[in-house]
Design an enzyme around this catalytic site. Structure first.
Site, mmCIF file in Angstrom:
data_model
loop_
_atom_site.group_PDB
_atom_site.id
_atom_site.type_symbol
_atom_site.label_atom_id
_atom_site.label_comp_id
_atom_site.label_asym_id
_atom_site.label_seq_id
_atom_site.Cartn_x
_atom_site.Cartn_y
_atom_site.Cartn_z
ATOM 1 N N THR A 1 -2.631 -13.716 14.241
ATOM 2 C CA THR A 1 -1.841 -13.977 15.449
ATOM 3 C C THR A 1 -0.419 -13.480 15.273
ATOM 4 O O THR A 1 0.130 -12.791 16.148
ATOM 5 C CB THR A 1 -1.832 -15.483 15.757
ATOM 6 N N ILE B 1 -0.030 -21.265 4.794
ATOM 7 C CA ILE B 1 -0.062 -19.897 5.309
ATOM 8 C C ILE B 1 1.027 -19.849 6.368
ATOM 9 O O ILE B 1 0.841 -20.318 7.494
ATOM 10 C CB ILE B 1 -1.447 -19.536 5.868
ATOM 11 N N TYR C 1 -10.458 -20.822 10.113
ATOM 12 C CA TYR C 1 -9.173 -21.075 10.770
ATOM 13 C C TYR C 1 -9.386 -22.051 11.914
ATOM 14 O O TYR C 1 -10.056 -21.732 12.892
ATOM 15 C CB TYR C 1 -8.590 -19.756 11.275
#
Length: 292
Positions: free
Chosen positions: A46, A205, A135
């Site tokens: 993203t 992350i 995710y």
């Protein structure tokens, strides 16, 4: 099972120049991030505007990352979509390009059930044979991976980790309670890393680590020996983290990375560049944090 990494990784931005990927600047940024101590790079996500990249651009960014890293850190390619066949194709091509692992988001828009998630992730993991990071980001996909579903998925030898962007510490607690100890869980929220580490998380992350890689790794490392000191370090960087909430990711971090010389202030539609009055507070927060 050895984790892919422990500590701070980055969801790296993708620099553009006149709507073309600026690979030279990207490689300069990759080297900076690794030299400053980050433990892994997540490419084409993203923050990297992966959904606006062509297939050739995505693969070239993986190859560029690998070339610069030269084995110093894992390069993890974001290959998930809301289409199982497309996700599988992206994943196999990422493997062919040399990616060390892949990350798969939950399907969005045409959402599925928990049974569907198991089939979706399992099919891709088995076919690709690389380590898989799942995710979970319900704020973007409007669905979540239930802890019990993760337990089933973790039985697959290729599915080894979760990026948890729920911001829900009760969710983390349940996952840690139910999952095997060698299944890694990473925070996907910069503003929640201290409670995440306190809950047994294996790292972060990060978005902001595009600009502050050393500091994020230092917080994690310090936490292992001195949690109180790590909290102090986090409080120092928190105003900068909050400054990025002025608009939708990755527009704010792209503006800051541009300010530091690792990208031009350019994003691809439907994203738009920040207005000057939104950019200035981010830059100011960065220089205050750095004591400049």
């Amino acid at each position: 099972m050895t984790p892919l990494f422990k500590g701070a990784a980055v969801a790296i931005t993708t620099p553009f120049s006149h709507d073309e990927v600026d690979y030279a600047t990207f490689e300069k940024h990759v080297n900076f991030l690794i030299e400053e101590g980050l433990q892994a790079l997540f490419v084409n996500g993203t923050t990297g505007e992966g959904s606006t990249l062509t297939e050739e651009e995505r693969l070239n960014l993986i190859r560029s990352s690998l070339k610069v890293s030269n084995g110093r850190v894992p390069i993890i390619a974001n290959t998930g979509t809301n289409d199982t066949k497309a996700s599988l194709s992206h994943s196999l091509k990422a493997k062919e390009a040399g990616a060390d692992a892949i990350m798969l988001i939950t399907p969005y828009y045409n959402k599925t059930s928990q049974r569907g998630l198991i089939k979706h992730f399992t099919l891709i993991a088995d076919a690709v044979g690389l380590p898989v990071v799942l995710y979970n980001v319900p704020s973007r996909t409007n669905m979540t991976i239930e802890p019990e579903t993760l337990v089933e998925l973790a039985k697959n030898p290729h599915i080894v980790a979760l990026k948890d962007a729920t911001g829900d510490m009760e969710y983390l607690r349940q996952c840690k309670e139910l999952l095997p100890s060698d299944f890694a869980i990473y925070s996907g929220n910069d503003d929640a890393i201290i409670p995440f580490f306190e809950g047994g998380g294996d790292g972060v992350i990060s978005v902001l680590a595009n600009a502050t890689p050393k500091e994020f790794q230092e917080i994690y490392t310090t936490f292992q020996e001195n949690p109180a000191k790590a909290k102090e370090l986090f409080e120092q960087i928190l105003p900068l983290i909050k400054s990025l909430s002025v608009d939708i990711n990755p527009m704010p971090i792209k503006a800051l990375v541009n300010h530091l010389g690792y990208a031009k202030d350019e994003v691809r539609l439907p994203l738009v560049e920040l207005e000057d009055d939104a950019r200035a507070p981010i830059e100011q927060a960065y220089h205050v944090f750095k004591g400049e």
